[in-house]
Motif scaffolding. Sequence first.
Motif, PDB file in Angstrom:
ATOM      1  N   GLN A 201       0.822  -1.197   0.000  1.00 48.80           N
ATOM      2  CA  GLN A 201       0.000   0.000   0.000  1.00 48.80           C
ATOM      3  C   GLN A 201       0.869   1.266   0.000  1.00 48.80           C
ATOM      4  N   GLN A 202       0.396   2.257  -0.710  1.00 52.64           N
ATOM      5  CA  GLN A 202       1.092   3.538  -0.769  1.00 52.64           C
ATOM      6  C   GLN A 202       0.771   4.359   0.477  1.00 52.64           C
ATOM      7  N   CYS A 203       1.802   4.974   1.055  1.00 50.77           N
ATOM      8  CA  CYS A 203       1.581   5.787   2.246  1.00 50.77           C
ATOM      9  C   CYS A 203       2.795   6.670   2.508  1.00 50.77           C
ATOM     10  N   VAL A 204       2.579   7.669   3.351  1.00 44.16           N
ATOM     11  CA  VAL A 204       3.653   8.489   3.912  1.00 44.16           C
ATOM     12  C   VAL A 204       3.362   8.612   5.403  1.00 44.16           C
ATOM     13  N   VAL A 205       4.343   8.285   6.235  1.00 43.57           N
ATOM     14  CA  VAL A 205       4.186   8.365   7.689  1.00 43.57           C
ATOM     15  C   VAL A 205       5.239   9.329   8.220  1.00 43.57           C
ATOM     16  N   VAL A 206       4.803  10.291   9.009  1.00 45.99           N
ATOM     17  CA  VAL A 206       5.707  11.331   9.515  1.00 45.99           C
ATOM     18  C   VAL A 206       5.734  11.270  11.035  1.00 45.99           C
ATOM     19  N   ASP A 207       6.893  10.950  11.583  1.00 43.39           N
ATOM     20  CA  ASP A 207       7.118  10.945  13.033  1.00 43.39           C
ATOM     21  C   ASP A 207       6.171  10.023  13.800  1.00 43.39           C
ATOM     22  N   ARG A 208       5.595   9.053  13.114  1.00 35.67           N
ATOM     23  CA  ARG A 208       4.624   8.136  13.735  1.00 35.67           C
ATOM     24  C   ARG A 208       3.443   8.881  14.354  1.00 35.67           C
ATOM     25  N   ARG A 209       3.244  10.126  13.943  1.00 33.95           N
ATOM     26  CA  ARG A 209       2.145  10.926  14.478  1.00 33.95           C
ATOM     27  C   ARG A 209       1.069  11.234  13.442  1.00 33.95           C
ATOM     28  N   GLN A 210       1.429  11.191  12.179  1.00 26.77           N
ATOM     29  CA  GLN A 210       0.466  11.453  11.122  1.00 26.77           C
ATOM     30  C   GLN A 210       0.824  10.635   9.890  1.00 26.77           C
ATOM     31  N   ALA A 211      -0.202  10.310   9.103  1.00 33.71           N
ATOM     32  CA  ALA A 211       0.008   9.481   7.918  1.00 33.71           C
ATOM     33  C   ALA A 211      -0.870   9.988   6.783  1.00 33.71           C
ATOM     34  N   PHE A 212      -0.403   9.743   5.579  1.00 34.31           N
ATOM     35  CA  PHE A 212      -1.168  10.020   4.365  1.00 34.31           C
ATOM     36  C   PHE A 212      -1.374   8.691   3.648  1.00 34.31           C
ATOM     37  N   ILE A 213      -2.631   8.353   3.414  1.00 31.54           N
ATOM     38  CA  ILE A 213      -2.952   7.054   2.831  1.00 31.54           C
ATOM     39  C   ILE A 213      -3.851   7.243   1.618  1.00 31.54           C
ATOM     40  N   ALA A 214      -3.933   6.188   0.797  1.00 31.24           N
ATOM     41  CA  ALA A 214      -4.763   6.239  -0.411  1.00 31.24           C
ATOM     42  C   ALA A 214      -6.230   6.373  -0.049  1.00 31.24           C
ATOM     43  N   ASP A 215      -6.975   6.975  -0.957  1.00 27.85           N
ATOM     44  CA  ASP A 215      -8.422   7.121  -0.765  1.00 27.85           C
ATOM     45  C   ASP A 215      -9.122   5.861  -1.262  1.00 27.85           C
ATOM     46  N   HIS A 216      -9.570   5.020  -0.317  1.00 28.83           N
ATOM     47  CA  HIS A 216     -10.351   3.839  -0.668  1.00 28.83           C
ATOM     48  C   HIS A 216     -11.836   4.046  -0.358  1.00 28.83           C
TER      49      HIS A 216
END
Length: 341
Positions: A201-216
Motif C-alpha cells: 500500500q502507498q503511504c507516507v508516515v511522519v514521526d509516527r504521528r500522522q500518515a497520508f494514505i490512499a483514498d479507498h
Amino acid sequence: MTEKDHSARGEAELSPAARALYARITRDEPVGPDDAPALRELVAWRLVIVDPDRPGRPIALDPQEAGRRRLDDELRDLAARAARAAAIPDLSDELSLHFERAKWRSGSSSEFLAGPEQVAARVGEAVGCADTEVLTADPVGPRGGARDDEARDRDRAALARGVSLRVLYGDGARDDPAAREWAAVMSARGARFRTLVAPFQQCVVVDRRQAFIADHVGGGGSPGPRAAAWHVVDRAFVAFVAEGFEDAWRRADVWHGDPRRAAPPDGTGLTHRQREILIDTAAGVDQRITARRLNIGLRTLTKELGGLRARWGVTTLAALAYQWALSPERQQTRDGDGVPR
C-alpha cells in the motif's frame, strides 16, 4: 391536470355522492351547487364532461373507457413511483459519501484531500516539519515533473535536519535510470531505499504521528497521495499504517540505486527469484504464498528449492534456511543498522 385533479386521482374509489351524481346525470337530472365536490370527482375520473354553455347539464361518458384510462394512469403512476423508490438506495449511497467525508473533515482524526495539488501541499507541509522520521511507500516510484522536484527538495531538507528517511519502491524502480540516480544520490546522504516485488500500500508516515494514505472510500480513481488521499492523525491508526510499512520493509531488498543484477554467467550466483524464495523460506512463509507472490507454480518452486538444497548440500528446508542465514550473500542484505532482512 390541475392540483385538484391530482388530489382526486389520489382517491382509490369514487365517493358514494359521486356515484349517485353520475346516476342522476345519466338520467339527465340537473346538477346544483351542492353537487360541486362530487362533480369534481367525476371530471377527474373523466366520467363526465361539463359544457360551459350548459354547466348545469354535464354529459356522461362511457364508464368502461373511463375505467381503462384510469387504470392506465394508475399503472404509469405506479411504475414512476417504483422507479423513484428503486433509485433511493443509489442516491443515499452517493450522498452518504459526501456526508461521511464532510464528517471526517470536520473531525480531529482524518481529513480528506481531494486532489493532487492539495495532497502535495499537505505532505510537503508535514515532511517540512518532521522531527525524527519519514517513511514513504510508493509502489510506482518517481514519476518525474515539478511535484517530484518539490518532493526531492523537501527530502533533502529533511535529511539535512537529521530526519531519518526510508523509502520503499516497487521492484520496477530498479529499471528506471532516474530512480536509480535519485536513490544513489540520497543513499550517499543517509537515506535508505528498498524495493519489493510483492504489492504493498502507498503511504507516507511522519514521526509516527500522522500518515497520508490512499483514498479507498471513493471506490475508484487513482490510488494514493498522488491523487485523492486521507490525512490521518489518529494515533492507533497511524501506528497500524506504520506497522504495514515495516512489514513490507522487512520483506524488501536493500537498494542503493544500483541497476538490477543478473545471475552470473557461470551460474554460481543467486537469481532474484531464488533470493526471494530463500527469504520466504527462512521466514517460514507457506510455499503456496511464495509461489503466488512470485507468480510461479508450486512445481517450479519445488524445482528451485531442490536446486538450492543441492547448492548447499542439504536435504531439509530447515538446513537450507540455516545455510542461507550464514551465507555471505545473506549478510550482504543487511542494512546500515545491522538488522538482517
